[in-house]
Design a protein around this motif. Structure first.
Motif, PDB file in Angstrom:
ATOM      1  N   TRP A 305       6.801  -9.532  -2.122  1.00 17.57           N
ATOM      2  CA  TRP A 305       7.926  -8.597  -2.124  1.00 17.57           C
ATOM      3  C   TRP A 305       9.116  -9.062  -2.954  1.00 17.57           C
ATOM      4  CZ3 TRP A 305      12.695  -9.971  -0.265  1.00 17.57           C
ATOM      5  CH2 TRP A 305      12.788 -11.006   0.666  1.00 17.57           C
ATOM      6  N   MET A 306       9.380 -10.359  -3.044  1.00 20.71           N
ATOM      7  CA  MET A 306      10.548 -10.778  -3.826  1.00 20.71           C
ATOM      8  C   MET A 306      10.373 -10.445  -5.305  1.00 20.71           C
ATOM      9  SD  MET A 306      12.306 -14.191  -2.319  1.00 20.71           S
ATOM     10  CE  MET A 306      11.007 -15.289  -2.826  1.00 20.71           C
ATOM     11  N   LEU A 307       9.174 -10.597  -5.837  1.00 20.15           N
ATOM     12  CA  LEU A 307       8.938 -10.200  -7.227  1.00 20.15           C
ATOM     13  C   LEU A 307       8.773  -8.697  -7.355  1.00 20.15           C
ATOM     14  CD1 LEU A 307       6.659 -13.041  -8.641  1.00 20.15           C
ATOM     15  CD2 LEU A 307       9.049 -12.543  -9.189  1.00 20.15           C
ATOM     16  N   ARG A 308       8.299  -8.050  -6.301  1.00 17.81           N
ATOM     17  CA  ARG A 308       8.203  -6.588  -6.324  1.00 17.81           C
ATOM     18  C   ARG A 308       9.599  -5.966  -6.448  1.00 17.81           C
ATOM     19  NH1 ARG A 308       5.427  -3.036  -1.502  1.00 17.81           N
ATOM     20  NH2 ARG A 308       4.618  -1.301  -2.755  1.00 17.81           N
ATOM     21  N   LEU A 309      10.579  -6.563  -5.751  1.00 18.44           N
ATOM     22  CA  LEU A 309      11.938  -6.039  -5.861  1.00 18.44           C
ATOM     23  C   LEU A 309      12.505  -6.268  -7.256  1.00 18.44           C
ATOM     24  CD1 LEU A 309      13.501  -6.962  -2.395  1.00 18.44           C
ATOM     25  CD2 LEU A 309      12.363  -4.853  -3.116  1.00 18.44           C
ATOM     26  N   ARG A 310      12.175  -7.388  -7.880  1.00 18.18           N
ATOM     27  CA  ARG A 310      12.569  -7.563  -9.279  1.00 18.18           C
ATOM     28  C   ARG A 310      11.891  -6.527 -10.167  1.00 18.18           C
ATOM     29  NH1 ARG A 310      11.621 -13.015 -12.081  1.00 18.18           N
ATOM     30  NH2 ARG A 310      12.233 -11.645 -13.821  1.00 18.18           N
ATOM     31  N   TYR A 311      10.631  -6.257  -9.912  1.00 19.37           N
ATOM     32  CA  TYR A 311       9.880  -5.270 -10.687  1.00 19.37           C
ATOM     33  C   TYR A 311      10.559  -3.898 -10.620  1.00 19.37           C
ATOM     34  CZ  TYR A 311       5.711  -2.542 -12.056  1.00 19.37           C
ATOM     35  OH  TYR A 311       4.821  -1.686 -12.672  1.00 19.37           O
ATOM     36  N   ILE A 312      11.041  -3.543  -9.445  1.00 24.14           N
ATOM     37  CA  ILE A 312      11.770  -2.275  -9.296  1.00 24.14           C
ATOM     38  C   ILE A 312      13.048  -2.316 -10.119  1.00 24.14           C
ATOM     39  CG2 ILE A 312      12.990  -0.783  -7.662  1.00 24.14           C
ATOM     40  CD1 ILE A 312       9.937  -0.712  -7.358  1.00 24.14           C
ATOM     41  N   MET A 313      13.831  -3.386 -10.012  1.00 24.42           N
ATOM     42  CA  MET A 313      15.080  -3.466 -10.771  1.00 24.42           C
ATOM     43  C   MET A 313      14.838  -3.450 -12.273  1.00 24.42           C
ATOM     44  SD  MET A 313      17.597  -6.086  -8.713  1.00 24.42           S
ATOM     45  CE  MET A 313      16.477  -7.498  -8.654  1.00 24.42           C
ATOM     46  N   GLU A 314      13.765  -4.076 -12.705  1.00 25.66           N
ATOM     47  CA  GLU A 314      13.483  -4.161 -14.138  1.00 25.66           C
ATOM     48  C   GLU A 314      13.095  -2.834 -14.760  1.00 25.66           C
ATOM     49  OE1 GLU A 314      10.444  -6.957 -14.912  1.00 25.66           O
ATOM     50  OE2 GLU A 314      11.650  -8.705 -14.371  1.00 25.66           O
ATOM     51  N   ASN A 315      12.494  -1.950 -13.961  1.00 25.18           N
ATOM     52  CA  ASN A 315      11.827  -0.788 -14.550  1.00 25.18           C
ATOM     53  C   ASN A 315      12.329   0.570 -14.063  1.00 25.18           C
ATOM     54  OD1 ASN A 315       9.575  -2.128 -16.162  1.00 25.18           O
ATOM     55  ND2 ASN A 315       9.284  -3.067 -14.150  1.00 25.18           N
ATOM     56  N   ALA A 316      13.204   0.602 -13.071  1.00 26.95           N
ATOM     57  CA  ALA A 316      13.692   1.868 -12.532  1.00 26.95           C
ATOM     58  C   ALA A 316      15.140   2.091 -12.935  1.00 26.95           C
ATOM     59  CB  ALA A 316      13.566   1.882 -11.006  1.00 26.95           C
ATOM     60  N   ASP A 317      15.498   3.361 -13.125  1.00 30.32           N
ATOM     61  CA  ASP A 317      16.902   3.682 -13.361  1.00 30.32           C
ATOM     62  C   ASP A 317      17.441   4.692 -12.349  1.00 30.32           C
ATOM     63  OD1 ASP A 317      15.631   5.964 -14.212  1.00 30.32           O
ATOM     64  OD2 ASP A 317      16.461   5.942 -16.242  1.00 30.32           O
ATOM     65  N   ASP A 318      16.577   5.180 -11.447  1.00 26.62           N
ATOM     66  CA  ASP A 318      17.006   6.075 -10.379  1.00 26.62           C
ATOM     67  C   ASP A 318      16.008   5.972  -9.231  1.00 26.62           C
ATOM     68  OD1 ASP A 318      14.764   7.499 -11.246  1.00 26.62           O
ATOM     69  OD2 ASP A 318      15.918   9.146 -12.117  1.00 26.62           O
ATOM     70  N   LEU A 319      16.281   6.699  -8.155  1.00 28.27           N
ATOM     71  CA  LEU A 319      15.416   6.599  -6.987  1.00 28.27           C
ATOM     72  C   LEU A 319      14.031   7.169  -7.239  1.00 28.27           C
ATOM     73  CD1 LEU A 319      17.848   7.389  -4.027  1.00 28.27           C
ATOM     74  CD2 LEU A 319      16.848   5.186  -4.666  1.00 28.27           C
ATOM     75  N   THR A 320      13.943   8.234  -8.035  1.00 29.68           N
ATOM     76  CA  THR A 320      12.639   8.823  -8.318  1.00 29.68           C
ATOM     77  C   THR A 320      11.729   7.815  -9.000  1.00 29.68           C
ATOM     78  OG1 THR A 320      13.550  11.059  -8.457  1.00 29.68           O
ATOM     79  CG2 THR A 320      11.436  10.667  -9.534  1.00 29.68           C
ATOM     80  N   SER A 321      12.238   7.155 -10.036  1.00 26.79           N
ATOM     81  CA  SER A 321      11.410   6.173 -10.747  1.00 26.79           C
ATOM     82  C   SER A 321      11.153   4.951  -9.874  1.00 26.79           C
ATOM     83  CB  SER A 321      12.070   5.772 -12.065  1.00 26.79           C
ATOM     84  OG  SER A 321      13.375   5.274 -11.873  1.00 26.79           O
ATOM     85  N   ALA A 322      12.128   4.561  -9.052  1.00 30.14           N
ATOM     86  CA  ALA A 322      11.933   3.408  -8.177  1.00 30.14           C
ATOM     87  C   ALA A 322      10.826   3.660  -7.158  1.00 30.14           C
ATOM     88  CB  ALA A 322      13.239   3.064  -7.461  1.00 30.14           C
ATOM     89  N   LEU A 323      10.830   4.837  -6.540  1.00 30.67           N
ATOM     90  CA  LEU A 323       9.809   5.144  -5.536  1.00 30.67           C
ATOM     91  C   LEU A 323       8.441   5.345  -6.172  1.00 30.67           C
ATOM     92  CD1 LEU A 323      11.873   7.464  -3.181  1.00 30.67           C
ATOM     93  CD2 LEU A 323      11.142   5.110  -2.755  1.00 30.67           C
ATOM     94  N   LYS A 324       8.410   5.862  -7.390  1.00 32.20           N
ATOM     95  CA  LYS A 324       7.144   5.989  -8.097  1.00 32.20           C
ATOM     96  C   LYS A 324       6.537   4.615  -8.360  1.00 32.20           C
ATOM     97  CE  LYS A 324       4.997   8.042 -12.215  1.00 32.20           C
ATOM     98  NZ  LYS A 324       5.251   8.829 -13.456  1.00 32.20           N
ATOM     99  N   LEU A 325       7.362   3.676  -8.796  1.00 26.56           N
ATOM    100  CA  LEU A 325       6.888   2.307  -9.006  1.00 26.56           C
ATOM    101  C   LEU A 325       6.450   1.673  -7.691  1.00 26.56           C
ATOM    102  CD1 LEU A 325       9.679   1.164 -11.473  1.00 26.56           C
ATOM    103  CD2 LEU A 325       7.249   1.302 -12.037  1.00 26.56           C
TER     104      LEU A 325
END
Length: 509
Positions: A305-325
């Motif tokens: 999960w700690m790297l998963r949260l980085r993965y979200i920060m690296e690749n999302a710019d809004d909640l829609t893209s974050a939840l898709k990832l």
């Protein structure tokens, strides 16, 4: 309402007043002092904060930039020694100084390496493997003794994924017995041999030995509020890490800024030896949060999960893209997670186990309908959602999650108490008639940090509690307020009673 009348009135009086009911301070760094430059574009500095963190090292600022290998290399070169010191401090705190401690440490390290190599590593995107390879090379160049830095970092990732109660590790082992990895037999047999040399018959019994050594269940919290609750509708979020306190790792507290060539710049808050996010914010205004949720099914066959949260920060710019990832990657053991978005001016909570994620935002009917019936057949409401706010401690509200929750539920549990404190704190701000500001998200975050019996004040030394990291975010302004535990022994101070360092991340993103 669970707080005393006096405490509630004190909290209401302090909202939006620039003061607080807890005892912390807020300060910006007075200087940023370069310690060393990396082999590539990285650098290590200290953040001098006047009057704060004076009995141990000031917070470090570790800046990493370039390819994945280059960022990893500079991590190992600049901070590998500190990371090793963190790991050793944690193990000493858990295992003590008994004659069996070296054997116990060896067994624990075998277990962590087995879990990483045969389960967690297979779910990790290649870019993070590249960072780890770089960290090993950089650590070797720095002369880090003993273990490779890449291995040190993977052990930290597995430690973070352990169930909040080690006794529940049995569910992870059962999952692995049902889904064995073809390469696991030699490493498992080596671990079992080490465990049996300690007089234990199984890995599960070894886990129980660690519990008796003083392993504390995780009891974190996270908060977000927005819309008509805030001065201009922006979202504010906060997160507490309540874990093993007074271990000495506060000498290696660090803000790590990642600027990868292939993704969005982002920052994490935490301690050495961790390459993922205990908490963090991206240049796009995504904030990430975690709180333990002891929830079946549990597995290590997922994205740590700690790297998963980085993965979200690296690749999302809004909640829609974050939840898709999020939904395109796998869960591990039960955790509550949170994602905030400056662009959406909103915060969501994800209650998770290995099989699914239940997403919550404000006024969710599942939360409103949650009740608990005690052994006297008395039913009480335990979910109290509010408009434009959502928060979590360490229990679920999704009916399916509640059916598989492994810890005690009900109105008198510590998790429920802290959930109610957050609710009451948000309501008390509303009662003043003022709109919430950054002061308020710091206040609410600090109040619920585990600091002993009285949440509303820090009180005199010696302090109790387990709050080692307390972080509040104003992602629209790209500002983070981060506090770490301070001092040691009887002078130990919980993060929520310490200094929140104001970090304007726009200068580093």
């Amino acid at each position: 309402m669970l707080g005393t009348v006096a405490a509630v009135l004190a909290l209401a009086a302090c909202a939006n007043a620039g003061s607080n009911p807890v005892g912390y301070t807020v300060a910006s760094p007075s200087s940023v002092n370069l310690v060393a430059r990396g082999a590539y574009k990285g650098s290590l500095s200290t953040l001098q904060v006047d009057g704060a963190y004076t009995s141990e090292a000031p917070p470090f600022l570790l800046q990493l930039e370039g390819t994945r290998y280059e960022m990893g290399y500079d991590y190992g070169l600049l901070f590998g020694i500190q990371g090793k010191a963190v790991f050793e401090s944690l193990l000493k705190s858990i295992l003590g100084d008994s004659t069996l401690a070296p054997l116990e440490q060896g067994a624990l390290e075998l277990f962590l390496d087995w879990q990483w190599n045969d389960y967690m590593a297979s779910e990790l995107p290649e870019q993070y493997h590249e960072e780890l390879r770089g960290a090993t090379a950089g650590g070797a160049a720095a002369g880090v003794p003993g273990v490779e830095v890449g291995t040190l970092l993977t052990r930290g990732l597995v430690l973070a994924n352990l169930p909040g109660s080690l006794e529940d590790l049995v569910y992870v082992l059962e999952d692995e017995a049902a889904h064995p990895n073809a390469t696991s037999t030699p490493s498992y047999q080596a671990l079992l041999g080490a465990v049996r040399s300690l007089g234990e018959a199984s890995v599960a019994q070894f886990a129980r030995r660690l519990v008796t050594k003083g392993w504390q269940p995780l009891s974190c919290s996270m908060i977000g509020f927005w819309g008509n609750r805030t001065a201009d509708g922006r979202v504010y979020t906060g997160r507490n890490l309540d874990w093993l306190a007074n271990t000495g790792i506060n000498a290696y507290k660090v803000v790590t800024v990642f600027r990868p060539n292939d993704a969005t710049a982002h920052a994490t808050l935490g301690f050495g030896g961790l390459i993922g996010a205990l908490a963090g914010m991206s240049a796009e205004g995504i904030t990430v949060h975690e709180a333990n949720l002891e929830e079946k099914p549990e597995s290590f066959r997922g994205f740590p999960w700690m790297l998963r949260l980085r993965y979200i920060m690296e690749n999302a710019d809004d909640l829609t893209s974050a939840l898709k990832l999020w939904n395109s990657t796998k869960n591990t053991v039960g955790f509550n997670h949170g994602i905030g978005s400056a662009k959406d001016a909103k915060f969501v909570v994800l209650e998770t186990n290995a099989a699914r994620s239940a997403v919550f935002t404000d006024m969710d009917p599942r939360e409103a309908a949650a009740t608990y019936t005690d052994h006297y057949n008395v039913t009480q409401q335990i979910g109290f959602p509010l408009p434009n706010a959502v928060w979590r401690t360490n229990n679920p509200f999704d009916p399916g999650m509640r059916a598989n929750f492994l810890w005690s539920q009900g109105p008198h549990t510590n998790s429920q108490e802290r959930y109610q404190i957050i609710h009451d704190s948000i309501v008390d701000i509303e009662r003043t008639g003022a709109r919430a500001t950054a002061d308020d998200i710091i206040n609410v975050t600090a109040v619920v940090g585990q600091k002993g019996d009285n949440y509303y004040t820090c009180g005199p030394l010696p302090h109790e509690g387990s709050n080692v990291l307390s972080v509040a975010f104003d992602p629209k302004s790209q500002v983070i307020y981060s506090a770490w535990e301070a001092n040691s022994g009887d002078n130990w101070v919980p993060a929520a009673c310490s200094t929140f360092v104001k970090l304007d991340m726009s200068q580093w993103f």
